[in-house]
Design a protein around this motif. Structure first.
Motif, PDB file in Angstrom:
ATOM      1  N   SER A 279       0.829  -1.006   0.112  1.00  0.00           N
ATOM      2  CA  SER A 279      -0.003  -0.075   0.072  1.00  0.00           C
ATOM      3  C   SER A 279       0.818   1.235  -0.140  1.00  0.00           C
ATOM      4  O   SER A 279       2.072   1.381  -0.171  1.00  0.00           O
ATOM      5  N   GLY A 280       0.362   2.335   0.352  1.00  0.00           N
ATOM      6  CA  GLY A 280       0.743   3.512   0.034  1.00  0.00           C
ATOM      7  C   GLY A 280       1.249   4.655   0.907  1.00  0.00           C
ATOM      8  O   GLY A 280       0.796   4.525   2.055  1.00  0.00           O
TER       9      GLY A 280
ATOM     10  N   CYS B 294       1.827  -3.860  -0.790  1.00  0.00           N
ATOM     11  CA  CYS B 294       0.515  -3.450  -0.382  1.00  0.00           C
ATOM     12  C   CYS B 294       0.265  -2.994   0.830  1.00  0.00           C
ATOM     13  O   CYS B 294       0.835  -3.428   1.618  1.00  0.00           O
TER      14      CYS B 294
ATOM     15  N   ASN C 117      -2.546   3.122   2.752  1.00  0.00           N
ATOM     16  CA  ASN C 117      -1.501   3.912   2.525  1.00  0.00           C
ATOM     17  C   ASN C 117      -0.866   3.906   1.250  1.00  0.00           C
ATOM     18  O   ASN C 117      -1.378   3.329   0.296  1.00  0.00           O
ATOM     19  N   SER C 118       0.297   4.805   0.913  1.00  0.00           N
ATOM     20  CA  SER C 118       0.596   4.580  -0.530  1.00  0.00           C
ATOM     21  C   SER C 118       2.192   4.205  -0.633  1.00  0.00           C
ATOM     22  O   SER C 118       2.882   5.083  -0.128  1.00  0.00           O
TER      23      SER C 118
ATOM     24  N   GLY D 150      -3.531   0.802  -2.243  1.00  0.00           N
ATOM     25  CA  GLY D 150      -2.522   1.798  -2.047  1.00  0.00           C
ATOM     26  C   GLY D 150      -1.978   2.573  -3.285  1.00  0.00           C
ATOM     27  O   GLY D 150      -1.769   3.665  -3.297  1.00  0.00           O
TER      28      GLY D 150
ATOM     29  N   THR E  23      -2.558  10.344  -1.121  1.00  0.00           N
ATOM     30  CA  THR E  23      -1.442   9.690  -1.187  1.00  0.00           C
ATOM     31  C   THR E  23      -0.385  10.727  -0.633  1.00  0.00           C
ATOM     32  O   THR E  23       0.490  10.045   0.199  1.00  0.00           O
TER      33      THR E  23
ATOM     34  N   ASP F  28      -1.065  10.633   3.168  1.00  0.00           N
ATOM     35  CA  ASP F  28      -0.561   9.149   3.998  1.00  0.00           C
ATOM     36  C   ASP F  28       0.851   9.474   4.124  1.00  0.00           C
ATOM     37  O   ASP F  28       1.254   9.140   5.021  1.00  0.00           O
TER      38      ASP F  28
END
Length: 461
Positions: A4-5, A26, A30-31, A134, A420, A423
């Motif tokens: 994720s991100g 991933c 989040n990104s 993400g 993103t 995040d």
């Protein structure tokens, strides 16, 4: 599983390395970070194996179904990091014996960049893209995906969960279909719950923890009774995942930051921190992973993929955990979806794959065999379909808890590219919040605004 991100990419602890083929980088919401929620393996029999570049899913089935669609012929190209799901692929081949799938292996975090470079060079895009949560906002922001709710696809959105539609839509257009289910609840260690709360029954726990304020007060009692040896959560990041997922409004309306929504979450995080009920571990570190096998933390956020890919590998004891609906309801944590690029040469064939695997009863049953619970809503009306147990949770039917109780309380939010950047800023703020007691709401907001201004000057508040 997920996803994720925003945070720095962190390699999952060595105890998970044997599952690496299933756990592409991933995380939910989040990104750019690396955790198990990228993978589609969320069910009882998730398959292993690598994802070989250019592998095909050809072969004729025993018999084709009826109707004109079954006579479609050709090959479509899928970009994905996931290994083939053999049962689902075989079921698809049986229904569509003349459609073949060519898999091109692309790591989850590399999909946006590969799309950009392909477009810039005038190269040919695939017919379907697997999109990790993400990376979703980045890819949606490119404006390259078809509206799957319009002709010729005409996706029946009633087949999906209500919370799916806003999360996978852009300007009212459904641009992706979710694949693996990644609703998340709250897991707890039963012996600790019994000791400190007098019960280890999930329903009784849900009646007890009616709000996060109650949760915090109970947590203070735990810390006092244990002499500070036992806390509620190992990481403030875990708390942020839940509170972010439960926020009533998106963080952004276009380029405008919803300050009140963000301040509400940050204020709650400060309250958790100041109560002394959350430890200072960073998520996805060896210490954080090891915590699941210990007796220092009562609760853990628990997406569908968590029992199999995080709790199980780190806790060798059976029947120690239970699953409950969190105060405030369920959230979505991780997961992936499929989108079709505009101008795809074999879009019709790609759509048949998406429609079959993610929006049909037959596909849902086949995917479950491969370890994936899809978003096909009608499948969950059958108790035999939702029935799922896992050794760490003893005899509790965690499938019913996830897909009936938790899912009924779950919501999701649309996000855009600005999420993103937020995040990334939040990952910095969370570490400071956890370790510096003098760092409060005002300082956190100032830091976030500074980070956002540097990354995206167009953002206003």
């Amino acid at each position: 599983m997920s996803k994720s991100g925003g945070t720095k990419r962190i390699v999952v602890a060595l105890v998970l390395c044997l599952l690496a083929a299933l756990i592409a980088a991933c995380g939910g919401g989040n990104s750019g970070g690396a955790n198990p929620s990228a993978s589609g393996g969320t069910g009882p029999n998730a398959s292993g194996g690598g994802a070989d570049t250019g592998g095909t899913g050809g072969g004729s089935g025993a018999e084709a179904g009826s109707g004109g669609d079954e006579q479609l012929k050709g090959e479509f190209v899928l970009w994905t990091w996931e290994p083939e799901h053999p049962t689902a692929l075989a079921a698809f081949n049986k229904k569509y014996p003349n459609i073949k799938m060519k898999r091109v292996n692309v790591a989850a975090e590399d999909v946006p960049k590969k799309l950009q470079t392909t477009i810039a060079s005038g190269g040919e895009l695939p017919d379907v893209i697997r999109i990790e949560r993400g990376q979703k906002a980045k890819i949606f922001d490119m404006g390259i995906l078809e509206d799957l709710s319009a002709a010729p696809y005409n996706a029946d959105t009633s087949l999906l969960f209500d919370y799916d539609i806003p999360a996978f839509s852009v300007d009212g257009k459904l641009v992706a279909i979710p694949d693996d289910m990644s609703v998340a609840g709250l897991a707890f260690i039963k012996p600790l719950a019994k000791e400190y709360f007098g019960t280890d029954d999930p329903e009784e726990m849900e009646k007890m923890f009616t709000s996060w304020d109650v949760f915090i007060e109970k947590g203070k009692e735990v810390v006092q009774k244990s002499g500070g040896k036992v806390k509620m959560f190992p990481s403030l990041g875990d708390v942020n995942d839940i509170l972010k997922g439960q926020r009533p409004e998106p963080y952004f309306d276009g380029n405008k930051l919803n300050v009140s929504a963000l301040e509400s979450v940050l204020s709650a995080l400060v309250k958790f921190r100041d109560a002394g009920i959350v430890d200072k571990l960073d998520q996805w570190t060896p210490a954080w992973n090891a915590a699941f096998g210990g007796d220092k933390y009562i609760f853990a956020e628990c997406p569908v993929w968590m029992p199999q890919y995080v709790i199980g590998p780190n806790d060798k004891k059976d029947d120690r955990w239970a699953l409950m609906v969190p105060p405030g309801g369920g959230i979505v944590r991780g997961g992936s979806s499929h989108g079709i690029p505009k101008g795809a040469k074999n879009a019709e064939l790609a759509w048949k794959w998406i429609e079959f695997t993610s929006m049909s009863q037959e596909g849902a049953e086949a995917q479950k065999t491969d370890g994936v619970f899809t978003h096909y809503k009608k499948a969950y009306e059958d108790p035999s379909f939702t029935n799922w147990t896992w050794r760490n949770f003893g005899s509790q039917n965690i499938g019913e808890k996830f897909f009936v109780d938790i899912s009924a309380t779950t919501k999701d939010m649309p996000e855009n590219i600005n999420d993103t950047y937020l995040d990334e800023a939040m990952s910095i703020v969370l570490q400071t919040l956890a370790k510096d007691s003098s760092f409060g709401l005002e300082q956190a907001m100032d830091r976030i605004k500074k980070e956002l201004k540097a990354k995206a000057p167009d953002i206003t508040w």
